[in-house]
Scaffold this active site. Structure first.
Site, mmCIF file in Angstrom:
data_model
loop_
_atom_site.group_PDB
_atom_site.id
_atom_site.type_symbol
_atom_site.label_atom_id
_atom_site.label_comp_id
_atom_site.label_asym_id
_atom_site.label_seq_id
_atom_site.Cartn_x
_atom_site.Cartn_y
_atom_site.Cartn_z
ATOM 1 C CG ASP A 142 -10.527 -0.494 4.573
ATOM 2 O OD1 ASP A 142 -10.161 -1.021 3.507
ATOM 3 O OD2 ASP A 142 -9.884 -0.566 5.641
ATOM 4 C CE LYS A 184 -3.888 -2.221 2.210
ATOM 5 N NZ LYS A 184 -4.372 -2.769 3.470
ATOM 6 C CD GLN A 189 -3.913 -4.551 6.478
ATOM 7 O OE1 GLN A 189 -3.970 -3.522 5.807
ATOM 8 N NE2 GLN A 189 -4.172 -5.731 5.964
HETATM 9 N N1 GUN Z 1 -6.905 -6.872 5.684
HETATM 10 C C1 GUN Z 1 -6.925 -7.554 4.500
HETATM 11 N N2 GUN Z 1 -7.514 -6.822 3.534
HETATM 12 C C2 GUN Z 1 -7.873 -5.647 4.110
HETATM 13 C C3 GUN Z 1 -8.511 -4.479 3.613
HETATM 14 O O1 GUN Z 1 -8.897 -4.365 2.442
HETATM 15 N N3 GUN Z 1 -8.706 -3.483 4.518
HETATM 16 C C4 GUN Z 1 -8.317 -3.587 5.819
HETATM 17 N N4 GUN Z 1 -8.541 -2.563 6.621
HETATM 18 N N5 GUN Z 1 -7.714 -4.654 6.303
HETATM 19 C C5 GUN Z 1 -7.495 -5.685 5.452
#
Ligand code: GUN
Length: 297
Positions: free
Chosen positions: A122, A55, A99
């Site tokens: 998200d 990311k 996350q």
């Molecule tokens: N953990 C795995 N995929 C994601 C995601 O798309 N967003 C978040 N916040 N955590 C994750």
């Protein structure tokens, strides 16, 4: 019948990242706006560390600011909530992603509820879920958004098509169903209690697999010519190779490919689209916060 066209999610994602990057350069030049994304990681889960690293890299490559907060695994809920509050009030932060999964001592729902819905890139906040369900303007969860973009690119107008979403999670299944309904599909959400799941799947012009069960959906569950989107990412042991794994989806790719019209592979299908859509959401959030019309991407 010929084999399905393989939907190149990796290529599609690279193209979307490029378009986001160009749009970021434009808003920066025209409005002095530099979109900023804050990513919060609690603990040292190796898979999460890989996601967060990707990311950060892709955020910076798109010309946006990346703010990373790595907290120890024993961080208390109050400390995490205090950080979220600080990020909510920081004008250089336009998107906040905490996350998941979070350690046991922290209630993830409480943390998501604390994020400013307008910064919730998200799309997990109940306000954004509600906006999506009611056709309002919010932020849409990245994985289903990526699936929809690929479907529209492949099929054009989706209206009237039969869509079956297998899986009812808040992160993928439910928002995916809402998005497809918004495109005027006839939507069925199937799940572990669905009776005669193969027959339900066989009705689908669009089949979305989001259950997290390796290769559960077989070739004879697929309607000839259907578009199959495989959201699953499952690690299964490699036969004859102790300690080694391979990635498979929720669909038995080899079987489904012979029946479907188009299909996403695993890896290289839906996965890369998730981060590309996160960048898109961050740009959208930044523009809205600055009172600028977000670019159509
Ligand atoms: N953990 C795995 N995929 C994601 C995601 O798309 N967003 C978040 N916040 N955590 C994750």
């Amino acid at each position: 019948m010929t084999d399905a066209t393989i939907i190149d999610g990796k290529g599609f994602a690279a193209n979307l990242r490029e378009r986001v990057g160009a749009a970021v350069a434009d808003v920066t030049k025209t409005h002095g706006l530099v979109p900023g994304l804050a990513v919060v990681l609690v603990g040292e889960d190796p898979a999460s560390q890989v996601y967060v690293r990707n990311k950060r890299k892709q955020t910076v490559e798109a010309g946006m600011q990346s703010f990373e907060h790595s907290l120890p695994a024993d961080t208390g809920e109050a400390d995490l909530l205090a950080l979220v509050d600080k990020l909510n009030r920081d004008g250089t932060v336009h998107g906040i992603l905490v996350q998941l999964p979070l350690p046991d001592q922290i209630d993830a729902d409480k943390v998501i509820a604390a994020i400013d819905p307008d910064k919730d890139v998200d799309g997990f906040h109940v306000i954004n879920a509600g906006r999506l369900a009611t056709g309002g303007q919010g932020l849409v969860p990245c994985t289903p958004l990526g699936c929809l973009m690929m479907l529209k690119d492949r099929l054009g107008d989706l209206s009237g098509l039969d869509a079956v979403v297998v899986g009812r999670s808040n992160i993928v299944g439910k928002p995916m169903a809402a998005l497809l309904l918004g495109e005027s599909c006839t939507v069925t959400v199937a799940h572990s209690r669905t009776r005669d799941l193969p027959a339900v799947c066989r009705r689908a012009d669009i089949l979305i697999a989001a259950v997290g069960r390796p290769e559960m959906i077989r070739g004879d569950w697929v309607k000839p010519g259907a578009a199959v989107i495989d959201v699953g990412i499952n690690r299964v042991p490699k036969e004859g190779e102790e300690g080694k794994y391979r990635l498979v989806g929720d669909v038995c790719f080899a079987e489904a490919q012979a029946v479907a019209g188009a299909i996403t592979p695993v890896p290289g299908g839906v996965g890369p689209m998730t981060i590309a859509c996160l960048l898109r959401n961050t740009l959208t959030a930044a523009c809205r916060q600055a009172g600028i019309e977000p670019p159509a991407l």
